[in-house]
Design a protein around this motif. Structure first.
Motif, PDB file in Angstrom:
ATOM      1  N   ASP A 175     -47.853  12.780 -10.796  1.00  9.39           N
ATOM      2  CA  ASP A 175     -48.875  12.979  -9.775  1.00  9.39           C
ATOM      3  C   ASP A 175     -49.472  14.371  -9.834  1.00  9.39           C
ATOM      4  OD1 ASP A 175     -48.547  10.413  -8.882  1.00  9.39           O
ATOM      5  OD2 ASP A 175     -47.347  10.937  -7.117  1.00  9.39           O
ATOM      6  N   LEU A 176     -48.639  15.383 -10.069  1.00  6.40           N
ATOM      7  CA  LEU A 176     -49.156  16.742 -10.178  1.00  6.40           C
ATOM      8  C   LEU A 176     -50.030  16.901 -11.422  1.00  6.40           C
ATOM      9  CD1 LEU A 176     -45.927  18.668  -9.146  1.00  6.40           C
ATOM     10  CD2 LEU A 176     -48.082  18.691  -7.893  1.00  6.40           C
ATOM     11  N   ARG A 177     -49.631  16.256 -12.497  1.00  5.61           N
ATOM     12  CA  ARG A 177     -50.444  16.316 -13.724  1.00  5.61           C
ATOM     13  C   ARG A 177     -51.797  15.657 -13.523  1.00  5.61           C
ATOM     14  NH1 ARG A 177     -51.445  12.556 -17.298  1.00  5.61           N
ATOM     15  NH2 ARG A 177     -49.695  11.197 -16.735  1.00  5.61           N
ATOM     16  N   THR A 178     -51.805  14.452 -12.961  1.00  4.37           N
ATOM     17  CA  THR A 178     -53.072  13.737 -12.799  1.00  4.37           C
ATOM     18  C   THR A 178     -53.968  14.412 -11.767  1.00  4.37           C
ATOM     19  OG1 THR A 178     -52.028  12.217 -11.213  1.00  4.37           O
ATOM     20  CG2 THR A 178     -52.107  11.526 -13.512  1.00  4.37           C
ATOM     21  N   ALA A 179     -53.352  15.114 -10.779  1.00  6.93           N
ATOM     22  CA  ALA A 179     -54.162  15.854  -9.810  1.00  6.93           C
ATOM     23  C   ALA A 179     -54.975  16.948 -10.491  1.00  6.93           C
ATOM     24  CB  ALA A 179     -53.265  16.459  -8.731  1.00  6.93           C
ATOM     25  N   ARG A 180     -54.440  17.484 -11.591  1.00  8.83           N
ATOM     26  CA  ARG A 180     -55.176  18.476 -12.370  1.00  8.83           C
ATOM     27  C   ARG A 180     -56.181  17.837 -13.329  1.00  8.83           C
ATOM     28  NH1 ARG A 180     -53.182  23.685 -13.228  1.00  8.83           N
ATOM     29  NH2 ARG A 180     -52.263  24.472 -11.310  1.00  8.83           N
ATOM     30  N   GLY A 181     -56.107  16.517 -13.482  1.00 11.99           N
ATOM     31  CA  GLY A 181     -56.972  15.850 -14.447  1.00 11.99           C
ATOM     32  C   GLY A 181     -56.500  16.041 -15.868  1.00 11.99           C
ATOM     33  N   TRP A 182     -55.206  16.320 -16.055  1.00  8.39           N
ATOM     34  CA  TRP A 182     -54.656  16.590 -17.373  1.00  8.39           C
ATOM     35  C   TRP A 182     -54.036  15.343 -17.981  1.00  8.39           C
ATOM     36  CZ3 TRP A 182     -51.430  21.746 -16.629  1.00  8.39           C
ATOM     37  CH2 TRP A 182     -52.320  22.808 -16.413  1.00  8.39           C
ATOM     38  N   ALA A 214     -44.589  26.873 -12.976  1.00  5.17           N
ATOM     39  CA  ALA A 214     -45.622  27.870 -13.258  1.00  5.17           C
ATOM     40  C   ALA A 214     -46.957  27.233 -13.620  1.00  5.17           C
ATOM     41  CB  ALA A 214     -45.150  28.791 -14.383  1.00  5.17           C
ATOM     42  N   VAL A 215     -46.959  26.264 -14.529  1.00  3.34           N
ATOM     43  CA  VAL A 215     -48.240  25.737 -15.011  1.00  3.34           C
ATOM     44  C   VAL A 215     -48.873  24.743 -14.037  1.00  3.34           C
ATOM     45  CG1 VAL A 215     -47.589  26.099 -17.415  1.00  3.34           C
ATOM     46  CG2 VAL A 215     -47.218  23.863 -16.382  1.00  3.34           C
ATOM     47  N   LEU A 216     -48.059  24.095 -13.205  1.00  4.06           N
ATOM     48  CA  LEU A 216     -48.602  23.145 -12.227  1.00  4.06           C
ATOM     49  C   LEU A 216     -48.805  23.774 -10.864  1.00  4.06           C
ATOM     50  CD1 LEU A 216     -46.513  19.963 -13.154  1.00  4.06           C
ATOM     51  CD2 LEU A 216     -48.960  20.346 -13.573  1.00  4.06           C
ATOM     52  N   GLY A 218     -51.231  23.195  -6.487  1.00  7.03           N
ATOM     53  CA  GLY A 218     -50.981  21.938  -7.196  1.00  7.03           C
ATOM     54  C   GLY A 218     -50.630  20.820  -6.234  1.00  7.03           C
ATOM     55  N   VAL A 219     -49.826  21.132  -5.220  1.00  9.02           N
ATOM     56  CA  VAL A 219     -49.469  20.130  -4.223  1.00  9.02           C
ATOM     57  C   VAL A 219     -50.680  19.791  -3.366  1.00  9.02           C
ATOM     58  CG1 VAL A 219     -47.962  19.612  -2.267  1.00  9.02           C
ATOM     59  CG2 VAL A 219     -47.082  20.909  -4.207  1.00  9.02           C
ATOM     60  N   ALA A 220     -51.481  20.792  -3.011  1.00 10.79           N
ATOM     61  CA  ALA A 220     -52.700  20.543  -2.235  1.00 10.79           C
ATOM     62  C   ALA A 220     -53.601  19.551  -2.965  1.00 10.79           C
ATOM     63  CB  ALA A 220     -53.441  21.850  -1.976  1.00 10.79           C
ATOM     64  N   ASP A 221     -53.804  19.777  -4.261  1.00 11.69           N
ATOM     65  CA  ASP A 221     -54.634  18.860  -5.054  1.00 11.69           C
ATOM     66  C   ASP A 221     -54.032  17.461  -5.105  1.00 11.69           C
ATOM     67  OD1 ASP A 221     -56.908  20.234  -5.835  1.00 11.69           O
ATOM     68  OD2 ASP A 221     -55.945  21.168  -7.549  1.00 11.69           O
ATOM     69  N   MET A 222     -52.725  17.398  -5.323  1.00 11.72           N
ATOM     70  CA  MET A 222     -52.063  16.104  -5.429  1.00 11.72           C
ATOM     71  C   MET A 222     -52.227  15.298  -4.142  1.00 11.72           C
ATOM     72  SD  MET A 222     -48.002  15.279  -6.077  1.00 11.72           S
ATOM     73  CE  MET A 222     -47.534  15.806  -4.420  1.00 11.72           C
TER      74      MET A 222
END
Length: 371
Positions: free
Chosen positions: A9-16, A58-60, A212-216
């Motif tokens: 979920d955190l990855r897809t929230a970034r569009g990665w 760090a990255v997310l 990252g959590v906000a985006d998710m």
């Protein structure tokens, strides 16, 4: 939610893509991570060890504590009681919980009335006061969760409770926001599911913490329903703040326009509740967003519009607006003047009215918050 689902979920929230996440970890930490290994994490075939959890943190842009462990509902009672300072307060919480179990506790209508009261009190009370009050209610409502509608009550109470902790404290605020989202899902109520996630997103985005959590959570809210609502508005504006803090001006401005459109169709007439977003409060959101984007004209216009309708009994929000002016000064090059202006505004507010959000905003003006 398992660690596998959280990483996805955190990855897809970034569009990665999975490959992009592996590449980000490699770029920062020089590891040999590949897409297949990320896939194994997300399928639950492998659990990331402590080193990779720190890399992902760090990255997310998510607190390490969130990745290290899930908040278990069985710890709900002890977590709430542990916030009390004195043993007598913990005793009162335990008594409230058992009493609710033995007597049945308030009915749904009574709980909704309590929520309305807390929504109003949150706007003017200090974080410590509202935290103590809501912790007792959480212990009580936990004993009544056989009915789905009370999961909705619990989810909204958890969201207010989370707001009394700084968003940078992943073991507290973010953990409670995520548990509130899970509780909302248990309620089966779409409006609650969207509102809880949206409220968390705007809180974290406004504070500039755990982006990252906000985006998710914002993405989840927007995926649940596109129907104009206050929950959707909060989600969109939270995501806009996260984008602005990352320096993605184009995305932030596009989301601001989307937020304005949602507000036009779903804004509140209620003026003094945390569950409401009236005209003045929408302009508080816009004021800080414009200040972060360096758009002084838009920030000043939003500040003036907000001041015209801001209820006199809510001085904390007037302080927010003055601190936004301080941020503008600091961002324009006059850091000393900006810090002095923001500090004067904060000091003019009685300490018992201070919120954790204001303290984080002071940190941002001073340059201590990553933006």
């Amino acid at each position: 939610m398992a660690i596998a689902t959280l990483i996805r979920d955190l990855r897809t929230a970034r569009g990665w893509s999975q490959g992009r996440l592996a590449g980000a970890v490699n770029e920062v930490f020089g590891t040999g991570l590949d897409r297949e290994y990320v896939s194994r994490w997300e399928r639950g075939k492998v659990v990331p060890g402590p080193y990779y959890l720190r890399c992902l943190s760090a990255v997310l842009d998510v607190p390490l504590a969130v990745l290290e462990g899930e908040v278990n509902r069985r710890t709900f009672l002890s977590d709430a009681a542990a916030t009390a300072i004195a043993p007598v307060v913990a005793s009162d919480l335990l008594h409230a919980g058992f009493a609710a179990r033995l007597r049945g506790g308030p009915d749904v209508e009574e709980w909704e009335a309590k929520l309305a009261t807390y929504g109003t009190q949150y706007m003017s009370m200090g974080a410590a006061d509202i935290q103590r009050r809501i912790s007792g209610e959480l212990v009580a409502v936990q004993q009544q969760l056989e009915e789905p509608r009370l999961w909705s009550v619990a989810a909204r109470l958890m969201t207010l409770y989370a707001k009394t902790f700084p968003g940078s404290d992943g073991a507290k605020a973010v953990g409670w926001y995520r548990m509130a989202a899970m509780a909302a899902d248990r309620s089966g109520d779409e409006a609650t599911r969207v509102w809880v996630r949206g409220r968390a997103a705007i809180a974290l985005g406004y504070e500039g913490a755990s982006l990252g959590v906000a985006d998710m959570l914002a993405d989840q809210a927007m995926a649940i329903s596109e129907r104009p609502s206050l929950g959707l508005l909060n989600a969109v504006m939270g995501k806009a703040h996260a984008a602005a803090l990352r320096g993605d001006e184009g995305t932030a401005r596009a989301l601001l326009e989307q937020g304005r459109d949602v507000f036009d169709r779903a804004g509140s007439s209620e003026q003094t509740s945390d569950y409401a977003v009236p005209w003045w409060r929408m302009n508080v959101f816009v004021s800080l967003l414009a200040a972060r984007l360096g758009d002084e004209d838009a920030a000043v216009a939003a500040q003036e519009a907000s001041v015209r309708e801001l209820p006199a009994e809510l001085p904390r929000f007037a302080t927010h607006l003055e601190m936004h002016r301080g941020l503008m000064l600091a961002r324009s090059g006059d850091k000393a003047g900006g810090v002095a202006h923001a500090r004067a505004a904060l000091d003019a507010l009685p300490p018992e009215k201070h919120s954790l959000t204001l303290r984080l905003l002071m940190g941002e003006v001073e340059g201590g918050v990553k933006g």
